[in-house]
Design an enzyme around this catalytic site. Sequence first.
Site, short mmCIF file in Angstrom:
data_model
loop_
_atom_site.label_atom_id
_atom_site.label_comp_id
_atom_site.label_asym_id
_atom_site.label_seq_id
_atom_site.Cartn_x
_atom_site.Cartn_y
_atom_site.Cartn_z
CG HIS A 156 5.19 4.03 9.16
ND1 HIS A 156 4.18 3.76 8.50
CD2 HIS A 156 5.86 5.53 7.68
CE1 HIS A 156 4.19 4.10 7.00
NE2 HIS A 156 5.62 4.60 6.33
CG HIS A 161 8.80 7.87 5.26
ND1 HIS A 161 8.45 7.56 3.77
CD2 HIS A 161 7.88 7.42 5.77
CE1 HIS A 161 7.08 7.00 3.66
NE2 HIS A 161 6.84 6.64 4.82
CG ASN A 198 8.16 3.33 3.65
OD1 ASN A 198 7.14 3.70 4.89
ND2 ASN A 198 7.18 3.25 2.96
NE ARG A 212 -1.31 2.51 2.73
CZ ARG A 212 -0.90 3.52 3.61
NH1 ARG A 212 -0.46 4.88 3.14
NH2 ARG A 212 0.01 3.43 4.00
CG ASP A 213 3.10 3.85 2.92
OD1 ASP A 213 3.49 4.33 1.90
OD2 ASP A 213 4.27 4.38 3.66
CB CYS A 247 4.19 10.56 1.50
SG CYS A 247 2.24 11.66 2.07
#
Length: 312
Positions: free
Chosen positions: A220, A222, A262, A26-27, A253
């Site tokens: 989370h 990056h 990430n 997803r991300d 993003c």
Amino acid sequence: MTMRRPDVVPDPTLPARVTIYEVGARDGLQNEKVAIPTEIKAEFIRRLAATGLETIEVTSFVNPTWVPQLADAAELLAELGQDGVGPRRPVLVPNERGLDRALAAKVEAIAIFGSATETFAQKNLGRSVAESVEMFRPVVTRARDHGLWVRAYVSMCFGDPWEGPVPIAQVVDACASLMDLGADELSLGDTIGVATPGQVVALLDALAERGLARERTAVHFHDTYGQALSNTMTALRHGITTVDSSAGGLGGCPYAKSATGNLATEDLIWALEGAGIDTGVDLEALVATSAWMAEQLGRPAPSAVVRALAGA
């Protein structure tokens, strides 16, 4: 000779087991400019699951005009069948319409996404931080009424490209407001990758003082400034046991251009295995999966471990 596994030296300052919350599907893919076929996404998720990754965030029921790459969310879940639903297959939902679509797809876990800053809330959600909390209130209530597990993401926890440094008290307020809705887990997002270990500890301590337990908190990070793994290991040494990461280091993003990939799941696993920590994931199989996905995308995986092992 290339080492295929790290030398193991147990580190007693780290938890015995770490839960990896895989966000690559997803991300990791949401910011890709070229549409990825639904069947490729489904195959990616199946391959990720086969490596031993238990929690995989599958897709997002956002408006397709916001994130065109994820416009096929319903089709992807239909393609995956039982592989795409369950308590370990969360999907992102932005509002009640998204929840309706998620419920129709029989999902059992969702994630909502708030912001610690007003500017990003407006850019990402089109409303203020307070308004976004109210938007999510019925989402969480209805999700819980249906027996769904709920995660709350908070973006810009360590810095914002428009507002600069974000006061810790402001971050804590944003986190508490979403968790007070009834979410099961909180994920602290370093959306533009500017955090440093001292900031991580300070925020975790402030959250604990507010009553937000570390066992219900994930991190989370990056890797924009190369700090994701360092920050993660710091968080683990201070009571965190759930880490978000992305196979191959994919991600970014769409609403924060300075956000790069990430934390790579392979890089995390290499560090954890070297410290004697159980992740339940087959590193070789995961490297092969990320190398395969890199081929589909037509470029090398950002992960240092994937580059080292896949190219060996």
